[in-house]
Design a protein around this motif. Structure first.
Motif, PDB file in Angstrom:
ATOM      1  N   LEU A 185       0.814  -1.215   0.000  1.00 47.86           N
ATOM      2  CA  LEU A 185       0.000   0.000   0.000  1.00 47.86           C
ATOM      3  C   LEU A 185       0.849   1.267   0.000  1.00 47.86           C
ATOM      4  O   LEU A 185       0.563   2.214  -0.734  1.00 47.86           O
ATOM      5  N   VAL A 186       1.887   1.289   0.825  1.00 47.70           N
ATOM      6  CA  VAL A 186       2.667   2.522   0.995  1.00 47.70           C
ATOM      7  C   VAL A 186       3.862   2.604   0.052  1.00 47.70           C
ATOM      8  O   VAL A 186       4.496   3.655  -0.060  1.00 47.70           O
ATOM      9  N   GLY A 187       4.186   1.506  -0.618  1.00 49.27           N
ATOM     10  CA  GLY A 187       5.351   1.472  -1.497  1.00 49.27           C
ATOM     11  C   GLY A 187       6.277   0.351  -1.074  1.00 49.27           C
ATOM     12  O   GLY A 187       6.934   0.455  -0.036  1.00 49.27           O
ATOM     13  N   VAL A 188       6.308  -0.701  -1.873  1.00 46.17           N
ATOM     14  CA  VAL A 188       7.006  -1.906  -1.447  1.00 46.17           C
ATOM     15  C   VAL A 188       8.501  -1.680  -1.269  1.00 46.17           C
ATOM     16  O   VAL A 188       9.170  -2.422  -0.533  1.00 46.17           O
ATOM     17  N   HIS A 189       9.045  -0.654  -1.928  1.00 47.54           N
ATOM     18  CA  HIS A 189      10.477  -0.376  -1.809  1.00 47.54           C
ATOM     19  C   HIS A 189      10.783   0.735  -0.809  1.00 47.54           C
ATOM     20  O   HIS A 189      11.939   1.150  -0.668  1.00 47.54           O
ATOM     21  N   ASP A 190       9.763   1.213  -0.117  1.00 41.25           N
ATOM     22  CA  ASP A 190       9.940   2.282   0.865  1.00 41.25           C
ATOM     23  C   ASP A 190      10.234   1.659   2.235  1.00 41.25           C
ATOM     24  O   ASP A 190       9.338   1.190   2.926  1.00 41.25           O
ATOM     25  N   ASP A 191      11.504   1.657   2.615  1.00 38.61           N
ATOM     26  CA  ASP A 191      11.907   1.064   3.893  1.00 38.61           C
ATOM     27  C   ASP A 191      11.781   2.036   5.060  1.00 38.61           C
ATOM     28  O   ASP A 191      12.034   1.654   6.209  1.00 38.61           O
ATOM     29  N   ASN A 192      11.421   3.281   4.794  1.00 40.32           N
ATOM     30  CA  ASN A 192      11.420   4.299   5.838  1.00 40.32           C
ATOM     31  C   ASN A 192      10.034   4.779   6.241  1.00 40.32           C
ATOM     32  O   ASN A 192       9.919   5.687   7.069  1.00 40.32           O
ATOM     33  N   HIS A 193       8.992   4.194   5.670  1.00 38.39           N
ATOM     34  CA  HIS A 193       7.648   4.626   6.041  1.00 38.39           C
ATOM     35  C   HIS A 193       7.389   4.260   7.500  1.00 38.39           C
ATOM     36  O   HIS A 193       7.694   3.162   7.962  1.00 38.39           O
ATOM     37  N   ARG A 194       6.791   5.181   8.237  1.00 39.40           N
ATOM     38  CA  ARG A 194       6.616   4.994   9.676  1.00 39.40           C
ATOM     39  C   ARG A 194       5.773   3.750   9.995  1.00 39.40           C
ATOM     40  O   ARG A 194       6.097   2.982  10.913  1.00 39.40           O
ATOM     41  N   ALA A 195       4.711   3.533   9.226  1.00 38.50           N
ATOM     42  CA  ALA A 195       3.813   2.408   9.520  1.00 38.50           C
ATOM     43  C   ALA A 195       4.528   1.076   9.354  1.00 38.50           C
ATOM     44  O   ALA A 195       4.414   0.183  10.206  1.00 38.50           O
ATOM     45  N   THR A 196       5.263   0.914   8.255  1.00 36.69           N
ATOM     46  CA  THR A 196       5.945  -0.361   8.033  1.00 36.69           C
ATOM     47  C   THR A 196       7.107  -0.544   9.005  1.00 36.69           C
ATOM     48  O   THR A 196       7.400  -1.671   9.428  1.00 36.69           O
ATOM     49  N   LYS A 197       7.768   0.535   9.391  1.00 38.81           N
ATOM     50  CA  LYS A 197       8.852   0.422  10.361  1.00 38.81           C
ATOM     51  C   LYS A 197       8.314  -0.040  11.716  1.00 38.81           C
ATOM     52  O   LYS A 197       8.935  -0.871  12.395  1.00 38.81           O
ATOM     53  N   LEU A 198       7.164   0.491  12.118  1.00 39.92           N
ATOM     54  CA  LEU A 198       6.566   0.072  13.387  1.00 39.92           C
ATOM     55  C   LEU A 198       6.132  -1.394  13.334  1.00 39.92           C
ATOM     56  O   LEU A 198       6.341  -2.146  14.294  1.00 39.92           O
ATOM     57  N   TYR A 199       5.528  -1.799  12.227  1.00 38.50           N
ATOM     58  CA  TYR A 199       5.092  -3.190  12.110  1.00 38.50           C
ATOM     59  C   TYR A 199       6.314  -4.125  12.084  1.00 38.50           C
ATOM     60  O   TYR A 199       6.306  -5.190  12.716  1.00 38.50           O
ATOM     61  N   HIS A 200       7.360  -3.706  11.388  1.00 34.89           N
ATOM     62  CA  HIS A 200       8.577  -4.520  11.340  1.00 34.89           C
ATOM     63  C   HIS A 200       9.173  -4.667  12.734  1.00 34.89           C
ATOM     64  O   HIS A 200       9.667  -5.749  13.106  1.00 34.89           O
ATOM     65  N   ARG A 201       9.122  -3.610  13.503  1.00 38.50           N
ATOM     66  CA  ARG A 201       9.632  -3.682  14.886  1.00 38.50           C
ATOM     67  C   ARG A 201       8.832  -4.699  15.702  1.00 38.50           C
ATOM     68  O   ARG A 201       9.392  -5.455  16.500  1.00 38.50           O
ATOM     69  N   LEU A 202       7.518  -4.730  15.467  1.00 42.49           N
ATOM     70  CA  LEU A 202       6.684  -5.716  16.144  1.00 42.49           C
ATOM     71  C   LEU A 202       7.087  -7.132  15.751  1.00 42.49           C
ATOM     72  O   LEU A 202       7.181  -8.029  16.607  1.00 42.49           O
ATOM     73  N   LEU A 203       7.333  -7.362  14.461  1.00 38.20           N
ATOM     74  CA  LEU A 203       7.702  -8.702  14.011  1.00 38.20           C
ATOM     75  C   LEU A 203       9.045  -9.135  14.589  1.00 38.20           C
ATOM     76  O   LEU A 203       9.219 -10.295  14.976  1.00 38.20           O
ATOM     77  N   VAL A 204       9.996  -8.220  14.646  1.00 38.70           N
ATOM     78  CA  VAL A 204      11.304  -8.548  15.228  1.00 38.70           C
ATOM     79  C   VAL A 204      11.146  -8.872  16.708  1.00 38.70           C
ATOM     80  O   VAL A 204      11.727  -9.843  17.218  1.00 38.70           O
ATOM     81  N   TRP A 205      10.364  -8.070  17.415  1.00 36.77           N
ATOM     82  CA  TRP A 205      10.108  -8.345  18.848  1.00 36.77           C
ATOM     83  C   TRP A 205       9.480  -9.713  19.024  1.00 36.77           C
ATOM     84  O   TRP A 205       9.867 -10.481  19.911  1.00 36.77           O
ATOM     85  N   ASP A 206       8.527 -10.047  18.165  1.00 37.53           N
ATOM     86  CA  ASP A 206       7.856 -11.342  18.265  1.00 37.53           C
ATOM     87  C   ASP A 206       8.832 -12.487  18.017  1.00 37.53           C
ATOM     88  O   ASP A 206       8.809 -13.503  18.725  1.00 37.53           O
ATOM     89  N   MET A 207       9.712 -12.346  17.010  1.00 36.25           N
ATOM     90  CA  MET A 207      10.672 -13.405  16.709  1.00 36.25           C
ATOM     91  C   MET A 207      11.685 -13.580  17.828  1.00 36.25           C
ATOM     92  O   MET A 207      12.102 -14.710  18.130  1.00 36.25           O
ATOM     93  N   MET A 208      12.082 -12.489  18.458  1.00 33.48           N
ATOM     94  CA  MET A 208      13.082 -12.568  19.511  1.00 33.48           C
ATOM     95  C   MET A 208      12.493 -13.066  20.826  1.00 33.48           C
ATOM     96  O   MET A 208      13.098 -13.889  21.519  1.00 33.48           O
TER      97      MET A 208
END
Length: 262
Positions: A185-208
């Motif tokens: 939705l926000v741009g598959v190559h956009d690594d700096n969008h706030r929404a995807t960065k927050l979701y990615h942080r959640l996934l990393v927390w979950d994996m760890m």
């Protein structure tokens, strides 16, 4: 993050394992930690170099059990440099959806798996993948991107035609499906969008941390939203005599002990 469930896909010590299309090597490393003899194969020279470096680091940190060996090599899934019936286990995780000639890769996978051996094949599941394709052309229309969306029954039919019998299946990574929808939705190559960065942080927390609440939530959602379809297969024991090859799998094993036959 493992897609293959090693409780459902047992890898005994000293089993000879091929990680076909290994990428960054996540499944190779897990198999090596279990004492297997692992060959990680990928078409990308950069991926092969990175995996070999990690194999060396694991050996240096005493993370390789006795009997464990590993090596990464560059190769083509359509022309594997191994004799028929070489491997006890083969993993092909998120590979076939990238290959126009997927039937050829399946035939090669089945050829180098020993009779009675097990394979684990994973691809993006149809429902989450169709949403990604609908939301973004950039998600799949890139060099080396996904060339098809599999129906489960079509993939199983191709694997059976290649000589493999289905013995189990499940879905994995339900929490990752919304992440990729958001990225599309926000741009598959956009690594700096706030929404995807927050979701990615959640996934990393979950994996760890692997908290019980997210583990249970994902288990409940996997049958519907699981991002990956995981199939477990066995090669029937009755097969024609194996062909010979100029190279043995042991030629590629260098980490964690002597080469096979030495």
């Amino acid at each position: 993050m493992l897609t293959v469930d090693f409780d459902r896909f047992p890898v005994p010590g000293k089993a000879l394992v091929l990680d076909l299309g290994c990428g960054a090597g996540r499944h190779s490393f897990e198999a090596l930690r279990r004492g297997a003899r692992v060959i990680a194969l990928d078409y990308s020279a950069d991926e092969v170099a990175g995996v070999n470096a990690m194999f060396g680091a694991m050996a240096a940190e005493d993370q390789v059990p006795p009997g464990g060996q590993a090596g990464a090599v560059r190769g083509d899934a359509l022309s594997l440099p191994f004799a028929d019936g070489t491997f006890d286990r083969i993993i092909a995780a998120e590979v076939l959806e990238h290959l126009p000639a997927d039937a050829g890769a399946i035939a090669e996978l089945a050829r180098v798996l020993r009779p009675g051996g097990l394979a684990a094949v994973t691809v993006p599941a149809r429902f989450p993948e169709r949403i990604c394709w609908a939301l973004s052309d950039d998600y799949h229309n890139v060099e080396g991107g996904h060339v098809r969306i599999y129906r489960q029954d079509d993939l199983v039919a191709k694997l059976r035609a290649g000589g493999l019998d289905l013995i189990g299946q499940h879905r994995a990574h339900a929490l990752h499906a919304p992440y990729w929808w958001l990225r599309c939705l926000v741009g598959v190559h956009d690594d700096n969008h706030r929404a995807t960065k927050l979701y990615h942080r959640l996934l990393v927390w979950d994996m760890m941390r692997q908290p019980a609440i997210t583990r249970r939530t994902e288990q409940l959602l996997n049958p519907v939203l699981g991002k990956s379809l995981v199939l477990y297969l066995r090669k029937p024991r009755l097969q024609p005599p194996a062909r010979t090859s100029d190279r043995s799998a042991g030629d590629h094993l260098t980490v964690g002990g002597p080469r096979a036959g030495e």
